[in-house]
Design a protein around this motif. Structure first.
Motif, PDB file in Angstrom:
ATOM      1  N   GLN A  61       2.871   9.116  -6.051  1.00  0.00           N
ATOM      2  CA  GLN A  61       3.630   8.091  -5.342  1.00  0.00           C
ATOM      3  C   GLN A  61       4.696   8.692  -4.427  1.00  0.00           C
ATOM      4  O   GLN A  61       5.422   7.974  -3.760  1.00  0.00           O
ATOM      5  CB  GLN A  61       4.271   7.141  -6.350  1.00  0.00           C
ATOM      6  CG  GLN A  61       3.241   6.352  -7.144  1.00  0.00           C
ATOM      7  CD  GLN A  61       3.859   5.564  -8.277  1.00  0.00           C
ATOM      8  OE1 GLN A  61       4.831   4.850  -8.086  1.00  0.00           O
ATOM      9  NE2 GLN A  61       3.308   5.692  -9.473  1.00  0.00           N
ATOM     10  N   ASN A  96       5.444  10.915  -1.119  1.00  0.00           N
ATOM     11  CA  ASN A  96       4.784  11.344   0.113  1.00  0.00           C
ATOM     12  C   ASN A  96       5.831  11.923   1.053  1.00  0.00           C
ATOM     13  O   ASN A  96       6.802  11.246   1.390  1.00  0.00           O
ATOM     14  CB  ASN A  96       4.065  10.163   0.784  1.00  0.00           C
ATOM     15  CG  ASN A  96       3.111  10.612   1.865  1.00  0.00           C
ATOM     16  OD1 ASN A  96       3.271  11.672   2.452  1.00  0.00           O
ATOM     17  ND2 ASN A  96       2.104   9.798   2.137  1.00  0.00           N
ATOM     18  N   TYR A 152       4.963  13.178   4.067  1.00  0.00           N
ATOM     19  CA  TYR A 152       4.448  12.843   5.401  1.00  0.00           C
ATOM     20  C   TYR A 152       4.280  14.042   6.331  1.00  0.00           C
ATOM     21  O   TYR A 152       3.973  13.874   7.505  1.00  0.00           O
ATOM     22  CB  TYR A 152       5.336  11.775   6.075  1.00  0.00           C
ATOM     23  CG  TYR A 152       5.438  10.508   5.268  1.00  0.00           C
ATOM     24  CD1 TYR A 152       4.422   9.561   5.292  1.00  0.00           C
ATOM     25  CD2 TYR A 152       6.542  10.266   4.452  1.00  0.00           C
ATOM     26  CE1 TYR A 152       4.503   8.400   4.545  1.00  0.00           C
ATOM     27  CE2 TYR A 152       6.633   9.109   3.695  1.00  0.00           C
ATOM     28  CZ  TYR A 152       5.606   8.180   3.743  1.00  0.00           C
ATOM     29  OH  TYR A 152       5.684   7.032   2.992  1.00  0.00           O
ATOM     30  N   HIS A 159      10.567  11.631   2.031  1.00  0.00           N
ATOM     31  CA  HIS A 159       9.901  10.483   1.397  1.00  0.00           C
ATOM     32  C   HIS A 159      10.578   9.172   1.809  1.00  0.00           C
ATOM     33  O   HIS A 159       9.898   8.176   2.065  1.00  0.00           O
ATOM     34  CB  HIS A 159       9.935  10.626  -0.125  1.00  0.00           C
ATOM     35  CG  HIS A 159       9.378   9.434  -0.838  1.00  0.00           C
ATOM     36  ND1 HIS A 159       8.027   9.255  -1.030  1.00  0.00           N
ATOM     37  CD2 HIS A 159       9.985   8.347  -1.391  1.00  0.00           C
ATOM     38  CE1 HIS A 159       7.819   8.107  -1.669  1.00  0.00           C
ATOM     39  NE2 HIS A 159       8.996   7.543  -1.898  1.00  0.00           N
ATOM     40  N   ARG A 190      11.972   8.561   4.541  1.00  0.00           N
ATOM     41  CA  ARG A 190      11.777   8.369   5.987  1.00  0.00           C
ATOM     42  C   ARG A 190      13.101   8.259   6.752  1.00  0.00           C
ATOM     43  O   ARG A 190      13.194   7.544   7.755  1.00  0.00           O
ATOM     44  CB  ARG A 190      10.923   7.120   6.250  1.00  0.00           C
ATOM     45  CG  ARG A 190       9.608   7.063   5.516  1.00  0.00           C
ATOM     46  CD  ARG A 190       8.609   8.067   6.034  1.00  0.00           C
ATOM     47  NE  ARG A 190       7.819   7.528   7.135  1.00  0.00           N
ATOM     48  CZ  ARG A 190       6.963   8.242   7.849  1.00  0.00           C
ATOM     49  NH1 ARG A 190       6.808   9.525   7.588  1.00  0.00           N
ATOM     50  NH2 ARG A 190       6.269   7.704   8.826  1.00  0.00           N
ATOM     51  N   CYS A 227       5.657  -4.668  -1.135  1.00  0.00           N
ATOM     52  CA  CYS A 227       6.412  -5.178   0.012  1.00  0.00           C
ATOM     53  C   CYS A 227       7.883  -5.305  -0.372  1.00  0.00           C
ATOM     54  O   CYS A 227       8.256  -6.184  -1.156  1.00  0.00           O
ATOM     55  CB  CYS A 227       5.858  -6.539   0.442  1.00  0.00           C
ATOM     56  SG  CYS A 227       4.058  -6.543   0.676  1.00  0.00           S
ATOM     57  N   LYS A 256       9.445  -3.377   4.277  1.00  0.00           N
ATOM     58  CA  LYS A 256       8.547  -2.230   4.406  1.00  0.00           C
ATOM     59  C   LYS A 256       7.335  -2.451   3.519  1.00  0.00           C
ATOM     60  O   LYS A 256       7.450  -2.941   2.401  1.00  0.00           O
ATOM     61  CB  LYS A 256       9.272  -0.943   3.995  1.00  0.00           C
ATOM     62  CG  LYS A 256       8.420   0.317   4.072  1.00  0.00           C
ATOM     63  CD  LYS A 256       9.203   1.522   3.573  1.00  0.00           C
ATOM     64  CE  LYS A 256       8.342   2.776   3.550  1.00  0.00           C
ATOM     65  NZ  LYS A 256       9.054   3.954   3.004  1.00  0.00           N
ATOM     66  N   THR A 297       4.127  -0.604   1.683  1.00  0.00           N
ATOM     67  CA  THR A 297       3.512   0.653   1.266  1.00  0.00           C
ATOM     68  C   THR A 297       2.327   0.317   0.380  1.00  0.00           C
ATOM     69  O   THR A 297       2.467  -0.419  -0.598  1.00  0.00           O
ATOM     70  CB  THR A 297       4.495   1.539   0.485  1.00  0.00           C
ATOM     71  OG1 THR A 297       5.718   1.657   1.226  1.00  0.00           O
ATOM     72  CG2 THR A 297       3.915   2.919   0.264  1.00  0.00           C
ATOM     73  N   GLU A 329      -0.354   7.006  -2.660  1.00  0.00           N
ATOM     74  CA  GLU A 329      -0.014   6.239  -1.466  1.00  0.00           C
ATOM     75  C   GLU A 329      -1.154   6.324  -0.457  1.00  0.00           C
ATOM     76  O   GLU A 329      -1.693   7.406  -0.199  1.00  0.00           O
ATOM     77  CB  GLU A 329       1.286   6.736  -0.841  1.00  0.00           C
ATOM     78  CG  GLU A 329       1.735   5.882   0.326  1.00  0.00           C
ATOM     79  CD  GLU A 329       3.102   6.256   0.869  1.00  0.00           C
ATOM     80  OE1 GLU A 329       3.387   5.893   2.026  1.00  0.00           O
ATOM     81  OE2 GLU A 329       3.879   6.908   0.138  1.00  0.00           O
ATOM     82  N   GLU A 335      -2.690   6.065   3.284  1.00  0.00           N
ATOM     83  CA  GLU A 335      -2.351   6.155   4.703  1.00  0.00           C
ATOM     84  C   GLU A 335      -3.175   5.095   5.447  1.00  0.00           C
ATOM     85  O   GLU A 335      -4.406   5.177   5.495  1.00  0.00           O
ATOM     86  CB  GLU A 335      -2.674   7.548   5.238  1.00  0.00           C
ATOM     87  CG  GLU A 335      -2.521   7.684   6.753  1.00  0.00           C
ATOM     88  CD  GLU A 335      -1.110   7.398   7.226  1.00  0.00           C
ATOM     89  OE1 GLU A 335      -0.870   6.252   7.651  1.00  0.00           O
ATOM     90  OE2 GLU A 335      -0.274   8.307   7.185  1.00  0.00           O
ATOM     91  N   ASP A 349       0.149   1.819   9.374  1.00  0.00           N
ATOM     92  CA  ASP A 349       0.880   0.565   9.639  1.00  0.00           C
ATOM     93  C   ASP A 349      -0.053  -0.591  10.011  1.00  0.00           C
ATOM     94  O   ASP A 349       0.392  -1.595  10.587  1.00  0.00           O
ATOM     95  CB  ASP A 349       1.928   0.749  10.753  1.00  0.00           C
ATOM     96  CG  ASP A 349       3.087   1.629  10.309  1.00  0.00           C
ATOM     97  OD1 ASP A 349       3.426   1.591   9.114  1.00  0.00           O
ATOM     98  OD2 ASP A 349       3.646   2.345  11.157  1.00  0.00           O
ATOM     99  N   SER A 375       1.212  -3.779   8.384  1.00  0.00           N
ATOM    100  CA  SER A 375       2.654  -4.022   8.434  1.00  0.00           C
ATOM    101  C   SER A 375       2.980  -5.512   8.439  1.00  0.00           C
ATOM    102  O   SER A 375       4.080  -5.914   8.050  1.00  0.00           O
ATOM    103  CB  SER A 375       3.266  -3.351   9.668  1.00  0.00           C
ATOM    104  OG  SER A 375       2.654  -3.834  10.854  1.00  0.00           O
TER     105      SER A 375
END
Length: 432
Positions: free
Chosen positions: A44, A46, A48, A77, A79, A171, A175, A177, A185, A187, A190, A193
């Motif tokens: 869980q 990430n 990135y 993570h 962001r 949610c 955000k 995920t 997680e 990918e 988005d 979104s």
């Protein structure tokens, strides 16, 4: 040499799981060591980005500690920085570290400590190191499990059983995920979104891939795309063809508590209302029908099979969400699914340069089966290492007792692909 790197070097130089475990136990109070394992192996988490293993041009005198690791976690993570800014931030952190701890931090970011110690060993030392991802699973439909559904005045529903990759959309704070059933997680670029309208909830469903003409792709194709989302190698174009079939929305507080109070009927009704306000072609409500008895569920099930679908899910509408395999949701299927581990690869009898079959087994070793059907021409050309020790997604008709009368096998096993959204093979007890 830093204290942390000495421990890592000691583990790497030691043979045998027990000996490595002993080193971890002797360092149980080292919080930096514990956090290094947690960040490297928690699905869980990430970051990135990945980093080059090559030596950094600069180095400092600071040793890696919990404070630095937490700062890296919060920035990458969380962001706080992304893209080039993320790489520049990490370069600055690395430049301040002693050379050996630069290596360790890079390994953490790349999700492999490279010391030959598994996360299983770490969890024996630090119980609960990697939190399990909450997921509600269905039980099998049989005479015993069906008894609950035959009681008077039960509120029953039956739904289509989809044939895609399980995905939960968390949610929170506007955000979205998405996670696989074991907490990896996903990918999805988005692409979903728009689910931010479910803020404060977790949406549960399955991801499927669409063909160029807008139809649902076959399971092997869909699962191949889903596995890319798990690995983080999916392209933006591939992600744009994903569609989300949903059947539940769970309040975040109930999801994290592991058990809810809201009946499924109320959750499903609220989900329907939310979806009516979303103008998007990449999300849909699972086909569902209110029924009065099991006979109607079986009729619905037969209709789905005739239409080429996989099966149906029988649900008790009064059931609450729980983080476990529940008795209030039953799976009706004709062909059965299994996840086995490939323990061997046999060459083709006529063309030994090609793969003939995969030798697979349950986690307990009480079932072994040879799978050749379902392997494509491209699959047969792959190196044995592509399959060996990996988890295999397959289907079969029934379990059968092998010739030795102690080991089970399967009738009509069919290969469907590799499976990357779970960590363990099924046991025989689970398949029974």
């Amino acid at each position: 040499m830093s204290k942390l790197s000495k421990i890592f070097d000691s583990i790497a130089a030691t043979s045998g799981k027990l000996a490595k475990l002993d080193i971890l136990l002797k360092n149980v109070d080292n919080d930096t060591l514990r956090m290094s394992f947690a960040l490297a192996y928690n699905p869980q988490t990430n970051f990135y980005i990945t980093v080059d293993k090559a030596e950094c041009g600069k180095s400092g005198k600071i040793e890696l500690d919990v404070k630095i690791l937490k700062d890296v976690y919060d920035h990458l993570h969380g962001r706080l920085v992304t893209g080039n800014a993320a790489r520049e931030y990490l370069d600055r952190v690395l430049a301040d570290l002693v050379p050996e701890d630069q290596v360790i931090l890079k390994r953490i970011i790349n999700r492999d400590l490279e010391i030959g110690a598994s996360i299983g060993s770490a969890e024996k030392v630090w119980s609960g190191l990697i939190p399990s991802f909450p997921v509600m699973l269905a039980d099998k439909f049989n005479a015993k499990t069906a008894e609950l559904f035959t009681k008077p005045n039960q509120d029953l529903m039956v739904q289509l059983k989809c044939d895609g990759g399980r995905a939960a959309a968390v949610c929170e704070n506007n955000k979205v995920t998405m996670f696989s059933r074991n907490g990896n997680e996903l990918e999805v670029w988005d692409h979903f979104s728009f689910l931010s309208v479910f803020d404060g909830y977790v949406v549960d469903g399955e991801l499927l891939s669409l063909t160029s003409d807008g139809k649902i792709a076959d399971r092997k194709t869909s699962n191949g795309i889903f596995n890319k989302a798990v690995r983080g190698t999916i392209s933006q174009e591939e992600a744009s063809k994903l569609t989300y079939v949903v059947w539940d929305m769970i309040p975040l507080d109930e999801f994290r508590a592991g058990k809810g109070k809201t009946p499924y009927r109320a959750r499903f009704t609220e989900l329907q209302k939310k979806l009516k306000g979303i103008n998007n072609d990449f999300i849909s409500l699972v086909p569902s029908k209110d029924i009065s008895d099991i006979g109607e569920a079986e009729k619905f099930f037969e209709e789905q099979l005739a239409a080429g679908e996989e099966g149906a899910m029988l649900k008790l509408a009064s059931g609450v969400w729980e983080d476990k395999r529940v008795k209030t949701v039953l799976k009706l299927k004709d062909v059965k699914d299994a996840t086995l581990r490939c323990i061997g690869v046999k060459p083709h009898s006529k063309h030994p340069e090609l793969i003939g079959s995969l030798e697979c087994a349950t986690s307990c070793g009480k079932l072994e089966v040879s799978i050749g059907t379902g392997l494509s021409a491209d699959d047969r050309k792959r190196p044995a290492s592509y399959f060996l020790n990996n988890l295999i997604d397959m289907k079969y008709n029934q379990l059968i007792l092998g010739k030795d009368a102690t080991t089970y096998s399967m009738f009509l096993p069919v290969y469907r692909g590799l499976r990357e959204d779970v960590n363990e093979a099924d046991s025989l007890a689970k398949l029974m």
